[in-house]
Enzyme design. Structure first.
Site, PDB file in Angstrom:
ATOM      1  N   ASN A  82       1.256  -1.633  -0.057  1.00  0.00           N
ATOM      2  CA  ASN A  82      -0.091   0.351  -0.111  1.00  0.00           C
ATOM      3  C   ASN A  82       0.860   1.170  -0.065  1.00  0.00           C
ATOM      4  O   ASN A  82       2.234   1.558   0.597  1.00  0.00           O
ATOM      5  CB  ASN A  82      -1.240   0.080   1.588  1.00  0.00           C
ATOM      6  CG  ASN A  82      -2.280  -0.928   0.963  1.00  0.00           C
ATOM      7  OD1 ASN A  82      -2.443  -1.892  -0.053  1.00  0.00           O
ATOM      8  ND2 ASN A  82      -2.554  -1.327   2.156  1.00  0.00           N
ATOM      9  N   HIS A  83       0.760   2.093  -0.975  1.00  0.00           N
ATOM     10  CA  HIS A  83       1.241   3.553  -0.767  1.00  0.00           C
ATOM     11  C   HIS A  83      -0.023   4.420  -0.323  1.00  0.00           C
ATOM     12  O   HIS A  83      -1.896   4.395  -0.303  1.00  0.00           O
ATOM     13  CB  HIS A  83       1.424   4.513  -2.598  1.00  0.00           C
ATOM     14  CG  HIS A  83       2.953   2.950  -2.486  1.00  0.00           C
ATOM     15  ND1 HIS A  83       4.150   3.597  -2.661  1.00  0.00           N
ATOM     16  CD2 HIS A  83       2.810   1.810  -2.633  1.00  0.00           C
ATOM     17  CE1 HIS A  83       4.716   3.049  -2.742  1.00  0.00           C
ATOM     18  NE2 HIS A  83       3.991   1.666  -2.943  1.00  0.00           N
ATOM     19  N   LEU A  84       0.752   5.655  -0.128  1.00  0.00           N
ATOM     20  CA  LEU A  84      -0.412   7.248   0.709  1.00  0.00           C
ATOM     21  C   LEU A  84      -1.420   7.244  -0.950  1.00  0.00           C
ATOM     22  O   LEU A  84      -1.130   7.283  -2.202  1.00  0.00           O
ATOM     23  CB  LEU A  84       0.381   8.499   0.849  1.00  0.00           C
ATOM     24  CG  LEU A  84       1.022   8.066   1.495  1.00  0.00           C
ATOM     25  CD1 LEU A  84       1.885   9.584   2.544  1.00  0.00           C
ATOM     26  CD2 LEU A  84       0.091   8.112   3.148  1.00  0.00           C
TER      27      LEU A  84
END
Length: 213
Positions: A82-84
């Site tokens: 997951n990334h921002l």
């Protein structure tokens, strides 16, 4: 002849591309129940490679129940992927340290929690399970499916993104099967009912009720 022990790594004589997965796992964030097997066209060691982005700092777990069937190429994408999303940039500056070390101070990367596969779940060839997904007991996930949302128990699922094609049984039958939870029985009772477990669901539930009565 006694039932094969769940502690047997390779339960099929002379065949080492199918294993009882629990005996292969060496990662503290992966838990697998008894008699769940993994079948791989090349090597069962590929299972660990196919659990993607599982890092100790994310803390999430992959939890797989008992009596599951996992086909070759099934992938589990964990929260480390997951990334921002809501920020200006999705780039993970902080992981590279140096003058970027404080880029995530007071913030955290998104996490959707543990990935949980119920009991008696069949994961078809090259299915992909995204982070934090819960797949209910007794479900069947079709080949090449990409599971992006939770799956109710005893569902047949397929597609990208995966959707429920149909339930395996009616609501009343599903409720009864969940209440019976045969996968939690002692192995002696499972063995006694093995021919019913591979047969008609109504006959199975009737025999269970008579046995318990």
């Amino acid at each position: 002849m006694p039932v094969i022990s769940p502690s047997t790594t390779f339960p099929l004589a002379g065949y080492q591309r199918l294993c009882f997965l629990k005996n292969l796992i060496n990662h503290p964030q992966i838990r697998v129940g008894d008699y769940t097997y993994y079948d791989d066209f090349e090597s069962v060691e590929n299972f660990h490679k196919n659990v993607r982005y599982l890092f100790d700092f994310t803390g999430d777990q992959l939890i797989i129940g008992k009596f599951c069937m996992i086909a070759s190429g099934v992938e589990f994408i964990m929260n480390g992927a997951n990334h921002l999303v809501q920020a200006v940039s999705s780039y993970p500056f902080a992981i590279f340290g140096g003058d970027w070390s404080d880029a995530m101070a007071g913030k955290s990367y998104p996490s959707k929690g543990n990935t949980v596969i119920g009991n008696d779940v069949w994961l078809g060839y090259r299915a992909s399970i995204l982070p934090g997904i819960i797949i209910g007991h007794g479900s069947i996930i079709g080949s090449y499916s990409v599971v992006t949302r939770d799956i109710p128990p005893y569902s047949i699922v397929g597609g990208n993104p995966a959707r429920v094609i149909r339930p395996r049984f009616d609501e009343s039958t599903i409720a009864q099967l969940l209440n019976v939870a045969w996968w939690d029985w002692p192995i002696e009772k499972i063995t006694r009912f093995a021919s019913r477990l591979t047969g008609n669901v109504a006959e199975f539930l009737l025999e269970v009720s008579l046995d318990e009565g």
